[in-house]
Scaffold this active site. Structure first.
Site, PDB file in Angstrom:
ATOM      1  N   TYR A 157      30.173  50.551  32.670  1.00  0.00           N
ATOM      2  CA  TYR A 157      29.801  49.132  32.663  1.00  0.00           C
ATOM      3  C   TYR A 157      28.789  48.848  31.548  1.00  0.00           C
ATOM      4  CZ  TYR A 157      27.963  44.705  34.608  1.00  0.00           C
ATOM      5  OH  TYR A 157      27.570  43.402  34.797  1.00  0.00           O
ATOM      6  N   LYS A 161      29.371  46.617  28.225  1.00  0.00           N
ATOM      7  CA  LYS A 161      28.596  45.378  28.049  1.00  0.00           C
ATOM      8  C   LYS A 161      27.754  45.435  26.767  1.00  0.00           C
ATOM      9  CE  LYS A 161      29.595  42.770  31.677  1.00  0.00           C
ATOM     10  NZ  LYS A 161      30.025  41.374  31.609  1.00  0.00           N
TER      11      LYS A 161
HETATM   12  N1  NAP Z   1      25.813  39.584  39.749  1.00  0.00           N
HETATM   13  C1  NAP Z   1      24.959  40.208  38.953  1.00  0.00           C
HETATM   14  O1  NAP Z   1      23.896  40.699  39.384  1.00  0.00           O
HETATM   15  C2  NAP Z   1      25.273  40.317  37.482  1.00  0.00           C
HETATM   16  C3  NAP Z   1      24.292  40.861  36.655  1.00  0.00           C
HETATM   17  C4  NAP Z   1      24.543  40.977  35.294  1.00  0.00           C
HETATM   18  C5  NAP Z   1      25.745  40.536  34.773  1.00  0.00           C
HETATM   19  N2  NAP Z   1      26.692  40.006  35.599  1.00  0.00           N
HETATM   20  C6  NAP Z   1      27.942  39.555  34.981  1.00  0.00           C
HETATM   21  O2  NAP Z   1      28.255  38.257  35.437  1.00  0.00           O
HETATM   22  C7  NAP Z   1      29.665  38.056  35.385  1.00  0.00           C
HETATM   23  C8  NAP Z   1      30.160  37.498  36.702  1.00  0.00           C
HETATM   24  O3  NAP Z   1      29.872  38.428  37.719  1.00  0.00           O
HETATM   25  P1  NAP Z   1      29.642  37.992  39.229  1.00  0.00           P
HETATM   26  O4  NAP Z   1      28.497  38.790  39.703  1.00  0.00           O
HETATM   27  O5  NAP Z   1      29.621  36.514  39.350  1.00  0.00           O
HETATM   28  O6  NAP Z   1      30.964  38.610  39.894  1.00  0.00           O
HETATM   29  P2  NAP Z   1      31.810  38.168  41.187  1.00  0.00           P
HETATM   30  O7  NAP Z   1      31.023  37.332  42.111  1.00  0.00           O
HETATM   31  O8  NAP Z   1      32.412  39.418  41.684  1.00  0.00           O
HETATM   32  O9  NAP Z   1      32.947  37.225  40.568  1.00  0.00           O
HETATM   33  C9  NAP Z   1      33.839  37.755  39.633  1.00  0.00           C
HETATM   34  C10 NAP Z   1      34.874  36.694  39.277  1.00  0.00           C
HETATM   35  O10 NAP Z   1      35.717  37.246  38.267  1.00  0.00           O
HETATM   36  C11 NAP Z   1      37.075  37.322  38.751  1.00  0.00           C
HETATM   37  N3  NAP Z   1      37.643  38.526  38.169  1.00  0.00           N
HETATM   38  C12 NAP Z   1      37.283  39.805  38.399  1.00  0.00           C
HETATM   39  N4  NAP Z   1      38.035  40.644  37.662  1.00  0.00           N
HETATM   40  C13 NAP Z   1      38.887  39.861  36.937  1.00  0.00           C
HETATM   41  C14 NAP Z   1      39.910  40.124  36.007  1.00  0.00           C
HETATM   42  N5  NAP Z   1      40.235  41.374  35.663  1.00  0.00           N
HETATM   43  N6  NAP Z   1      40.581  39.082  35.460  1.00  0.00           N
HETATM   44  C15 NAP Z   1      40.266  37.808  35.798  1.00  0.00           C
HETATM   45  N7  NAP Z   1      39.301  37.499  36.688  1.00  0.00           N
HETATM   46  C16 NAP Z   1      38.627  38.513  37.245  1.00  0.00           C
HETATM   47  C17 NAP Z   1      36.944  37.288  40.271  1.00  0.00           C
HETATM   48  O11 NAP Z   1      38.088  36.795  40.952  1.00  0.00           O
HETATM   49  P3  NAP Z   1      39.337  37.768  41.323  1.00  0.00           P
HETATM   50  O12 NAP Z   1      38.755  38.957  42.033  1.00  0.00           O
HETATM   51  O13 NAP Z   1      40.238  36.927  42.168  1.00  0.00           O
HETATM   52  O14 NAP Z   1      39.959  38.126  40.025  1.00  0.00           O
HETATM   53  C18 NAP Z   1      35.781  36.323  40.423  1.00  0.00           C
HETATM   54  O15 NAP Z   1      36.224  34.996  40.248  1.00  0.00           O
HETATM   55  C19 NAP Z   1      30.256  39.404  34.993  1.00  0.00           C
HETATM   56  O16 NAP Z   1      30.503  39.421  33.601  1.00  0.00           O
HETATM   57  C20 NAP Z   1      29.149  40.390  35.329  1.00  0.00           C
HETATM   58  O17 NAP Z   1      29.227  41.568  34.565  1.00  0.00           O
HETATM   59  C21 NAP Z   1      26.490  39.907  36.934  1.00  0.00           C
END
Ligand code: NAP
Length: 262
Positions: A157, A161
């Site tokens: 990851y 990133k």
């Molecule tokens: N949450 C944190 O603490 C955090 C911290 C740093 C960075 N981020 C970044 O923020 C972004 C969003 O993360 P999140 O935490 O909001 O995640 P999340 O709540 O798990 O949501 C992920 C979203 O992406 C979709 N998705 C996952 N894999 C996919 C794929 N291969 N193709 C198309 N859609 C896909 C999911 O729907 P489906 O499963 O239906 O596809 C869902 O809509 C990511 O880039 C993550 O790396 C998050």
């Protein structure tokens, strides 16, 4: 819809957001819609895509960004439906495979790069050729605060990133002056992807942060919205940390221990 983000001036523009059915992506799509943009959303679960698109009065495409045909299908849908594509938010990501690098299966490892790096590049290429090269636009890639340092189990990851961070800067240099490309790097945010981190230890994590709480999806969405808007018209190649002070928390921890001279 009554807009609380009208000042961002996105009325009449069109935006594509990947991974938009929950968490940060959903909050981003919601913020863009509230700012007046027409939104085109994608994720893998077709029911969730339909529900989100309806709720935001936009359109949606079910599928994985890892599918080589997805970027063209998504940008094509946006262009056919709204006649334009001004904003692209590369938000979908995977945090798999999780574990020590010596146990990583190279094929699974490659998936992290396909989803987290290759798909954003393909999407920018499609947006560029379909609209932005001629008309301009703004791209925001969602990276992570964790790309700035190493951590246990998150080698795939973090490495992917970090590559996305570099890709953001390279694209920013190549696509100006018409297209701005920036990233946001969230700290720990209350979403499904990070549940395994915040659920067992939220109080402890929050207490260690200068701003005293973990993030909510809207914290990141507001930063993305601003970067997409003309308010950020002289900003490209930047990474905006949205982390509640995670990166600087060590300074606060030291003062709590009443070190000599502190
Ligand atoms: N949450 C944190 O603490 C955090 C911290 C740093 C960075 N981020 C970044 O923020 C972004 C969003 O993360 P999140 O935490 O909001 O995640 P999340 O709540 O798990 O949501 C992920 C979203 O992406 C979709 N998705 C996952 N894999 C996919 C794929 N291969 N193709 C198309 N859609 C896909 C999911 O729907 P489906 O499963 O239906 O596809 C869902 O809509 C990511 O880039 C993550 O790396 C998050």
């Amino acid at each position: 819809m009554t807009s609380s983000y009208g000042q961002y001036g996105l009325r009449g523009r069109a935006a594509a957001v990947t991974g938009a059915t929950r968490g940060i992506g959903r909050a981003v799509a919601r913020a863009l819609a509230d700012a007046g943009a027409r939104v085109c959303v994608s994720a893998r679960d077709p029911d969730e895509v339909r529900r989100t698109a309806e709720e935001l009065d936009g359109v949606g495409l079910a599928g994985s960004v890892a599918d080589p045909g997805h970027p063209e299908a998504l940008t094509g849908l946006c262009l056919r439906t709204f006649g334009r594509l001004d904003v692209l938010v590369n938000n979908a990501a995977t945090n798999r495979p999780y574990g020590p690098l010596m146990a990583a299966d190279p094929d699974v490892w490659r998936e992290a790069f396909t989803v987290n790096v290759e798909a954003p590049l393909r999407l920018v290429q499609c947006a560029w050729h379909g609209w932005m090269r001629e008309h301009g636009g703004a791209v925001v890639n969602v990276c992570t605060e964790g790309a700035g340092h190493v951590g246990p189990g998150v080698g795939a990851y973090g490495t992917s990133k970090a590559a996305l961070l570099h890709l953001t800067q390279q694209l920013a240099g190549e696509l100006g002056p018409g297209v701005r490309v920036n990233s946001v790097s969230p700290g720990l945010v209350r979403t499904e992807m990070a549940r395994f981190v915040w659920e067992p230890g939220e109080e402890e994590v929050a207490a260690g942060l200068p701003l005293g709480r973990i993030g909510e999806p809207r914290d990141v969405a507001r930063a993305v919205l601003w970067l997409c808007s003309d308010e950020a018209e002289w900003i490209t190649g930047a990474d905006l940390l949205v982390d509640g002070g995670t990166r600087v928390r060590a300074a606060g921890t030291a003062s709590r221990y009443h070190l000599p001279g502190a």
